[in-house]
Design an enzyme around this catalytic site. Structure first.
Site, PDB file in Angstrom:
ATOM      1  N   SER A 137       7.478  21.260 -31.335  1.00 14.04           N
ATOM      2  CA  SER A 137       7.815  21.864 -30.040  1.00 14.04           C
ATOM      3  C   SER A 137       9.119  21.240 -29.558  1.00 14.04           C
ATOM      4  CB  SER A 137       6.720  21.563 -29.013  1.00 14.04           C
ATOM      5  OG  SER A 137       7.159  21.874 -27.705  1.00 14.04           O
ATOM      6  N   TYR A 150       0.552  15.725 -25.317  1.00 14.22           N
ATOM      7  CA  TYR A 150       1.186  16.782 -26.118  1.00 14.22           C
ATOM      8  C   TYR A 150       2.541  16.323 -26.676  1.00 14.22           C
ATOM      9  CZ  TYR A 150       2.772  21.573 -27.205  1.00 14.22           C
ATOM     10  OH  TYR A 150       3.228  22.715 -27.823  1.00 14.22           O
TER      11      TYR A 150
END
Ligand SMILES: NC(=O)c1ccc[n+]([C@@H]2O[C@H](COP(=O)([O-])OP(=O)(O)OC[C@H]3O[C@@H](n4cnc5c(N)ncnc54)[C@H](O)[C@@H]3O)[C@@H](O)[C@H]2O)c1
Length: 254
Positions: A137, A150
């Protein structure tokens, strides 16, 4: 069809980006193996494409025995892996939400340990020209507040990528993709005009933007790319904004 007789493994392949990747492999002639916690959605993938070409296991990739069971099934059914797409990940927020030690570790198990373990379990059955693609990401390199679980998982999978590319040199190419904002609903739900226009390409992404890059990295055309992270975010992470620019004003919080 460029992926005939190939086998693609996709974690989290029952929904969203993973589903799109699995379907693109199927459309290009490959068989797929999917592990996902969503039994209903996985069942629909099997219904849509047939049991001969879709192996589905409903299980949590954070659990080691689920990964072992899945790998056993893949080895027995196909005896080969051409592409391993480590796609599944979740967030359990961060320090401002008091994300617990257990929750933080759970995210790391899903986002980093499972990709490592599956790479290890398939080591002996990767075919010549095999490829691992890890879905990272843009949050591996930039953050909003309260996203530690995350962001740490994404930083981990990005580093795992270059490490594996060296360890598996000559056997498997290993790359990662860092998506930006990808709408997986297909309906642009709750997305404003400004959300689109703030991106240098004037739109947000869709799952095919990521699946297309996965296919490129798995194909002959991508065969000189190894250990790399490719950002697919419409240029969003390249936009430098200062106070008073781009319609943005900074108001310090009291
Ligand atoms: N959508 C985005 O904007 C975006 C942006 C950057 C990166 N990503 C990354 O792309 C990947 C896919 O994201 P998405 O938006 O398609 O997510 P999604 O939530 O739409 O789908 C994820 C799938 O993974 C499965 N899954 C989640 N945890 C699992 C577990 N422990 N075991 C087995 N299956 C599990 C879910 O059931 C679901 O089917 C993730 O790694 C995500 O971090 C997404």
């Amino acid at each position: 069809m460029r992926f005939s007789n190939k086998v693609g493994v996709v974690t989290g392949g029952a929904n969203g980006i993973g589903r799109c990747i699995a379907e693109e492999f199927l459309i290009e002639g490959a068989s797929v193996a999917v592990i996902d916690m969503d039994e209903d959605a996985g069942g629909r993938l099997v219904e849509d494409y047939g049991q001969e070409r879709v192996l589905f296991l409903a299980a949590d990739i954070a659990v080691e025995r689920s990964l072992n069971l899945f790998a056993d099934k893949v080895i027995k059914r196909y005896g080969q892996v051409d592409f391993l797409i480590n796609n599944a990940c979740i967030s359990r927020k961060g320090i401002l939400s008091r994300c617990s030690y257990e929750d933080f570790n759970y995210v790391l198990r899903v986002g980093v340990s499972a990709p490592y373990q599956l790479s290890r379990l398939f080591m002996d059955i990767f075919t010549e020209n095999a490829a691992i693609v890890n879905i990272s990401s843009t949050r591996a390199a930039m953050s909003q507040a309260d996203t530690e679980s995350y962001s740490a998982a994404k930083g981990g999978i990005t580093a795992l990528t270059h490490a594996l590319s060296i360890s598996l040199a000559g056997k498997v190419r290993v790359n990662s993709i860092s998506p930006g904002w990808i709408d997986t609903t297909g309906m642009d739900e709750g997305i404003s005009k400004s959300d689109f226009l703030q991106h240098p390409v004037k739109r947000i992404g869709n799952p095919l933007d990521i699946a297309g890059m996965v296919k490129f990295l798995c194909s002959k055309e991508g065969s000189f790319i190894n250990g790399e992270n490719i950002t697919v975010d419409g240029g969003m992470s390249k936009l430098m904004i200062y106070h008073g620019e781009q319609g943005w004003n900074y108001t310090p919080e009291e």
